[in-house]
Write a protein that holds these residues in place. Structure first.
Motif, PDB file in Angstrom:
ATOM      1  N   GLN A 145     -40.880 -23.506 -21.006  1.00  0.00           N
ATOM      2  CA  GLN A 145     -39.641 -24.080 -20.472  1.00  0.00           C
ATOM      3  C   GLN A 145     -38.876 -23.040 -19.645  1.00  0.00           C
ATOM      4  OE1 GLN A 145     -37.251 -25.903 -23.537  1.00  0.00           O
ATOM      5  NE2 GLN A 145     -38.852 -27.386 -24.117  1.00  0.00           N
ATOM      6  N   ARG A 146     -38.848 -21.807 -20.133  1.00  0.00           N
ATOM      7  CA  ARG A 146     -38.191 -20.742 -19.375  1.00  0.00           C
ATOM      8  C   ARG A 146     -38.897 -20.512 -18.034  1.00  0.00           C
ATOM      9  NH1 ARG A 146     -38.812 -16.046 -22.795  1.00  0.00           N
ATOM     10  NH2 ARG A 146     -39.860 -17.279 -24.394  1.00  0.00           N
ATOM     11  N   LEU A 147     -40.216 -20.683 -18.033  1.00  0.00           N
ATOM     12  CA  LEU A 147     -40.978 -20.517 -16.792  1.00  0.00           C
ATOM     13  C   LEU A 147     -40.558 -21.563 -15.755  1.00  0.00           C
ATOM     14  CD1 LEU A 147     -43.283 -19.048 -15.293  1.00  0.00           C
ATOM     15  CD2 LEU A 147     -44.859 -20.738 -16.274  1.00  0.00           C
ATOM     16  N   PHE A 148     -40.419 -22.808 -16.170  1.00  0.00           N
ATOM     17  CA  PHE A 148     -40.004 -23.869 -15.250  1.00  0.00           C
ATOM     18  C   PHE A 148     -38.577 -23.621 -14.735  1.00  0.00           C
ATOM     19  CE2 PHE A 148     -43.584 -26.462 -16.732  1.00  0.00           C
ATOM     20  CZ  PHE A 148     -43.934 -27.099 -15.551  1.00  0.00           C
ATOM     21  N   ILE A 149     -37.716 -23.124 -15.617  1.00  0.00           N
ATOM     22  CA  ILE A 149     -36.354 -22.828 -15.181  1.00  0.00           C
ATOM     23  C   ILE A 149     -36.364 -21.764 -14.086  1.00  0.00           C
ATOM     24  CG2 ILE A 149     -34.130 -21.841 -15.906  1.00  0.00           C
ATOM     25  CD1 ILE A 149     -34.624 -23.137 -18.654  1.00  0.00           C
ATOM     26  N   MET A 150     -37.240 -20.755 -14.243  1.00  0.00           N
ATOM     27  CA  MET A 150     -37.266 -19.648 -13.287  1.00  0.00           C
ATOM     28  C   MET A 150     -37.907 -20.034 -11.959  1.00  0.00           C
ATOM     29  SD  MET A 150     -35.488 -17.582 -14.762  1.00  0.00           S
ATOM     30  CE  MET A 150     -35.437 -16.748 -13.192  1.00  0.00           C
ATOM     31  N   ILE A 151     -38.899 -20.912 -11.977  1.00  0.00           N
ATOM     32  CA  ILE A 151     -39.550 -21.275 -10.707  1.00  0.00           C
ATOM     33  C   ILE A 151     -38.856 -22.465 -10.048  1.00  0.00           C
ATOM     34  CG2 ILE A 151     -41.786 -20.414 -11.504  1.00  0.00           C
ATOM     35  CD1 ILE A 151     -42.670 -23.354 -11.844  1.00  0.00           C
ATOM     36  N   GLY A 152     -37.815 -22.992 -10.700  1.00  0.00           N
ATOM     37  CA  GLY A 152     -37.140 -24.176 -10.163  1.00  0.00           C
ATOM     38  C   GLY A 152     -36.602 -23.967  -8.764  1.00  0.00           C
ATOM     39  N   GLY A 153     -35.969 -22.812  -8.510  1.00  0.00           N
ATOM     40  CA  GLY A 153     -35.397 -22.552  -7.191  1.00  0.00           C
ATOM     41  C   GLY A 153     -36.452 -22.434  -6.114  1.00  0.00           C
ATOM     42  N   VAL A 154     -37.518 -21.695  -6.411  1.00  0.00           N
ATOM     43  CA  VAL A 154     -38.617 -21.528  -5.456  1.00  0.00           C
ATOM     44  C   VAL A 154     -39.273 -22.877  -5.169  1.00  0.00           C
ATOM     45  CG1 VAL A 154     -40.930 -20.557  -5.188  1.00  0.00           C
ATOM     46  CG2 VAL A 154     -39.072 -19.125  -6.054  1.00  0.00           C
ATOM     47  N   LEU A 155     -39.491 -23.663  -6.207  1.00  0.00           N
ATOM     48  CA  LEU A 155     -40.117 -24.969  -6.045  1.00  0.00           C
ATOM     49  C   LEU A 155     -39.289 -25.868  -5.132  1.00  0.00           C
ATOM     50  CD1 LEU A 155     -42.432 -26.842  -6.943  1.00  0.00           C
ATOM     51  CD2 LEU A 155     -40.986 -27.560  -8.867  1.00  0.00           C
ATOM     52  N   VAL A 156     -37.969 -25.885  -5.340  1.00  0.00           N
ATOM     53  CA  VAL A 156     -37.092 -26.714  -4.508  1.00  0.00           C
ATOM     54  C   VAL A 156     -37.120 -26.246  -3.057  1.00  0.00           C
ATOM     55  CG1 VAL A 156     -34.679 -27.279  -4.033  1.00  0.00           C
ATOM     56  CG2 VAL A 156     -35.576 -27.485  -6.352  1.00  0.00           C
ATOM     57  N   ASN A 157     -37.051 -24.928  -2.823  1.00  0.00           N
ATOM     58  CA  ASN A 157     -37.067 -24.416  -1.455  1.00  0.00           C
ATOM     59  C   ASN A 157     -38.364 -24.743  -0.735  1.00  0.00           C
ATOM     60  OD1 ASN A 157     -35.039 -21.650  -2.367  1.00  0.00           O
ATOM     61  ND2 ASN A 157     -34.515 -23.166  -0.824  1.00  0.00           N
ATOM     62  N   PHE A 158     -39.471 -24.625  -1.440  1.00  0.00           N
ATOM     63  CA  PHE A 158     -40.763 -24.904  -0.814  1.00  0.00           C
ATOM     64  C   PHE A 158     -40.903 -26.391  -0.487  1.00  0.00           C
ATOM     65  CE2 PHE A 158     -45.435 -25.626  -1.093  1.00  0.00           C
ATOM     66  CZ  PHE A 158     -45.783 -24.891   0.031  1.00  0.00           C
ATOM     67  N   LEU A 159     -40.570 -27.245  -1.449  1.00  0.00           N
ATOM     68  CA  LEU A 159     -40.652 -28.688  -1.200  1.00  0.00           C
ATOM     69  C   LEU A 159     -39.660 -29.121  -0.119  1.00  0.00           C
ATOM     70  CD1 LEU A 159     -41.023 -30.067  -4.847  1.00  0.00           C
ATOM     71  CD2 LEU A 159     -42.815 -29.768  -3.107  1.00  0.00           C
ATOM     72  N   LEU A 160     -38.493 -28.487  -0.101  1.00  0.00           N
ATOM     73  CA  LEU A 160     -37.501 -28.788   0.931  1.00  0.00           C
ATOM     74  C   LEU A 160     -38.051 -28.465   2.320  1.00  0.00           C
ATOM     75  CD1 LEU A 160     -34.573 -29.514   1.807  1.00  0.00           C
ATOM     76  CD2 LEU A 160     -34.036 -27.082   1.543  1.00  0.00           C
ATOM     77  N   ALA A 161     -38.703 -27.317   2.467  1.00  0.00           N
ATOM     78  CA  ALA A 161     -39.270 -26.939   3.762  1.00  0.00           C
ATOM     79  C   ALA A 161     -40.291 -27.965   4.229  1.00  0.00           C
ATOM     80  CB  ALA A 161     -39.905 -25.551   3.673  1.00  0.00           C
ATOM     81  N   LEU A 162     -41.174 -28.384   3.335  1.00  0.00           N
ATOM     82  CA  LEU A 162     -42.194 -29.380   3.701  1.00  0.00           C
ATOM     83  C   LEU A 162     -41.546 -30.706   4.086  1.00  0.00           C
ATOM     84  CD1 LEU A 162     -44.957 -28.731   0.999  1.00  0.00           C
ATOM     85  CD2 LEU A 162     -44.721 -27.724   3.279  1.00  0.00           C
ATOM     86  N   PHE A 163     -40.482 -31.083   3.367  1.00  0.00           N
ATOM     87  CA  PHE A 163     -39.781 -32.330   3.684  1.00  0.00           C
ATOM     88  C   PHE A 163     -39.108 -32.239   5.047  1.00  0.00           C
ATOM     89  CE2 PHE A 163     -35.848 -34.861   3.622  1.00  0.00           C
ATOM     90  CZ  PHE A 163     -36.392 -36.132   3.452  1.00  0.00           C
ATOM     91  N   ILE A 164     -38.451 -31.115   5.323  1.00  0.00           N
ATOM     92  CA  ILE A 164     -37.774 -30.969   6.622  1.00  0.00           C
ATOM     93  C   ILE A 164     -38.788 -31.003   7.755  1.00  0.00           C
ATOM     94  CG2 ILE A 164     -36.465 -29.376   8.086  1.00  0.00           C
ATOM     95  CD1 ILE A 164     -34.969 -28.451   5.611  1.00  0.00           C
ATOM     96  N   TYR A 165     -39.894 -30.270   7.600  1.00  0.00           N
ATOM     97  CA  TYR A 165     -40.918 -30.300   8.645  1.00  0.00           C
ATOM     98  C   TYR A 165     -41.435 -31.711   8.866  1.00  0.00           C
ATOM     99  CZ  TYR A 165     -41.341 -25.203   9.111  1.00  0.00           C
ATOM    100  OH  TYR A 165     -41.102 -23.881   9.372  1.00  0.00           O
ATOM    101  N   SER A 166     -41.615 -32.452   7.789  1.00  0.00           N
ATOM    102  CA  SER A 166     -42.092 -33.832   7.914  1.00  0.00           C
ATOM    103  C   SER A 166     -41.105 -34.686   8.690  1.00  0.00           C
ATOM    104  CB  SER A 166     -42.323 -34.438   6.519  1.00  0.00           C
ATOM    105  OG  SER A 166     -43.300 -33.726   5.800  1.00  0.00           O
ATOM    106  N   MET A 167     -39.817 -34.541   8.380  1.00  0.00           N
ATOM    107  CA  MET A 167     -38.795 -35.337   9.067  1.00  0.00           C
ATOM    108  C   MET A 167     -38.620 -34.899  10.526  1.00  0.00           C
ATOM    109  SD  MET A 167     -37.838 -37.727   7.069  1.00  0.00           S
ATOM    110  CE  MET A 167     -39.636 -37.752   6.759  1.00  0.00           C
ATOM    111  N   VAL A 168     -38.805 -33.619  10.806  1.00  0.00           N
ATOM    112  CA  VAL A 168     -38.753 -33.144  12.193  1.00  0.00           C
ATOM    113  C   VAL A 168     -39.889 -33.769  13.003  1.00  0.00           C
ATOM    114  CG1 VAL A 168     -39.105 -31.120  13.671  1.00  0.00           C
ATOM    115  CG2 VAL A 168     -37.538 -30.984  11.743  1.00  0.00           C
ATOM    116  N   LEU A 169     -41.082 -33.796  12.418  1.00  0.00           N
ATOM    117  CA  LEU A 169     -42.223 -34.403  13.115  1.00  0.00           C
ATOM    118  C   LEU A 169     -42.020 -35.900  13.287  1.00  0.00           C
ATOM    119  CD1 LEU A 169     -45.241 -32.539  11.460  1.00  0.00           C
ATOM    120  CD2 LEU A 169     -44.222 -32.130  13.699  1.00  0.00           C
TER     121      LEU A 169
END
Length: 467
Positions: free
Chosen positions: A104-128
């Protein structure tokens, strides 16, 4: 000043969005697993804050700090940048981070990185989806490329059309083209209709290719006038749209780079002028231009040449707008439907990440260290005018950088916490709190040094001591 403010606004908007969502990722998983979040802040708040509130019946205080270097999500029972060692001396509580299972602590720590990475992919998708993917095809650049002297020493010639590297076809003119050339053992070009293979040296550097002046290679763009400002110097001497600049003060120019280089020489001379007479002498310019009769690609023979003598203003401007790549070539634009944009955006984002990771090898070189940039360098990546497509592309790029940099196994970063958690999960032994505190101090010291070096580079570039 207006350009600075536009870039600053774009930078602040992008960083605020990315920091909020990054910390929101930690916040989400902490709440999901019943961990108390004491503070959720945009920007840092040493000594005081700009705004703060705590909802009724909530354990979390929300606020905005005054130091725009990031943000934080203070989680109970966790050794982080807040260095709250007093809390760690008390008995562990069930709502604290340290009381939860390692996974559970691992998921809490990677939460920010996971959101930033998924956000980048979403933005690129919407730009295209919104704007598509536009690029210029290398094989359609019939006038070929211009090469600097380093490239010519390797074997390239002006007019060559780049077609591939190490057997791989290169289609687009973009930064990946330079990356492919830098990493290649051989590059294929089309020269006067014939395919030519050029062996590349082993010590090619992408940074040196792009930082050299002129750059290693660039599309050949004739010095063809795109627009003429009414009542300007150019208008008075009879220059019209599609006319071509042939020479400046007798120095031949065949592209806008050579034209800018000659104007740059005049700027240096003007800066060193001691008297008004010296200044006038520099500003008296002779321009040779060719009348093309509306055909921007017309051949310029001597019968269409005109020579004009005039005095430029202290800004050394003529009042002309330059032709661009789009003047001579039509870009290819790939359009995507809503559902098509997601796999395309994921592929595009992964390509950006791969390119960024590949380029990190230069960080450990002298040129790479000099190329490190701080907030000024990042802000300068945004356009001088507000362009939503470029803004969102830059935001996605910064989101990928933020995700990757945070997952690096450096104490004080998310990746450092992940590293210690993985150690605990594998060995079944938890690092001591004393060790974690010292590791946090070391990590913070590393980050401060990197930040100082990067922003010092910005200052040195601004002062002209570094390119």
């Amino acid at each position: 000043m207006e350009i600075f403010l536009i870039r600053l606004l774009q930078f602040m908007l992008a960083i605020s969005l990315l920091v909020l969502l990054h910390e929101g990722g930690h916040f989400f998983f902490a709440k999901l697993f019943g961990v108390r979040v004491e503070k959720f802040y945009l920007f840092f708040d040493p000594w005081f804050h700009l705004f703060e509130f705590k909802p009724k019946n909530s354990d979390t205080t929300y606020g905005v700090g005054w130091l725009p270097l990031g943000g934080y999500c203070k989680i109970s029972g966790m050794i982080d940048e807040s260095m709250d060692t007093e809390q760690m001396k008390k008995p562990a509580q069930p709502w604290e981070f340290r009381s939860k299972p390692a996974w559970q602590r691992l998921f809490i720590m990677i939460g920010g990185v996971l959101v930033n990475f998924l956000l980048a992919l979403f933005i690129y998708s919407m730009v295209l989806f919104t704007w598509g993917d536009s690029y210029f095809q290398l094989d359609k650049m019939s006038m070929g490329m211009k090469f600097n002297q380093d490239a010519k020493n390797i074997g390239f010639k002006d007019g060559d059309i780049i077609t591939g590297a190490d057997g791989k076809t290169i289609t687009k003119f973009d930064v990946d083209m330079y990356r492919d050339i830098a990493d290649a053992q051989s590059v294929n070009v089309l020269r006067q209709g014939k395919s030519v293979n050029i062996a590349m040296p082993k010590d090619m550097s992408l940074i040196q290719m792009l930082k050299s002046d002129p750059v290693f290679t660039r599309p050949f763009i004739p010095a063809t006038v795109d627009t003429v400002i009414p009542h300007s110097v150019a208008a008075r001497i009879g220059i019209q749209k599609t006319d071509r600049i042939i020479a400046v003060n007798g120095k031949k120019v065949d592209s806008w780079y050579e034209f800018d280089n000659q104007i740059g020489v005049l700027r240096d001379l003007l800066a060193n002028a001691k008297t008004h007479e010296d200044s006038l002498k520099v500003r008296r310019v002779t321009i040779t231009f060719c009348k093309t009769k509306g055909d921007s690609l017309a051949t310029c023979d001597n019968s269409h040449w005109y020579v004009a003598h005039f005095t430029l203003s202290s800004e050394l401007t003529m009042g002309i707008g330059k032709s661009s790549l789009a003047t001579f070539y039509k870009p290819v634009t790939l359009r995507y439907g809503f559902f098509q944009s997601f796999p395309a955006g994921i592929k595009y984002g992964l390509g950006v990440l791969q390119g960024y990771v590949d380029d990190l090898k230069y960080v450990f070189t002298a040129d790479g260290a000099k190329s490190l940039g701080g907030f000024g360098a990042i802000g300068s990546l945004f356009p001088p005018t507000w362009d939503w497509m470029i803004f969102w592309r830059m935001t996605a790029f910064l989101s990928i950088i933020l995700a990757f940099m945070n997952i690096l196994p450096i104490p004080a970063l998310d990746g450092g916490h992940v590293l210690f958690l993985l150690y605990e999960m594998i060995t079944r032994r938890k690092p001591s709190e004393k060790f974690l505190i010292y590791a946090e101090y070391v990590g913070l010291a590393i980050l401060v040094i990197l930040m100082v070096v990067a922003n010092l580079n910005d200052i040195l570039r601004w002062l002209g001591y570094m390119q």
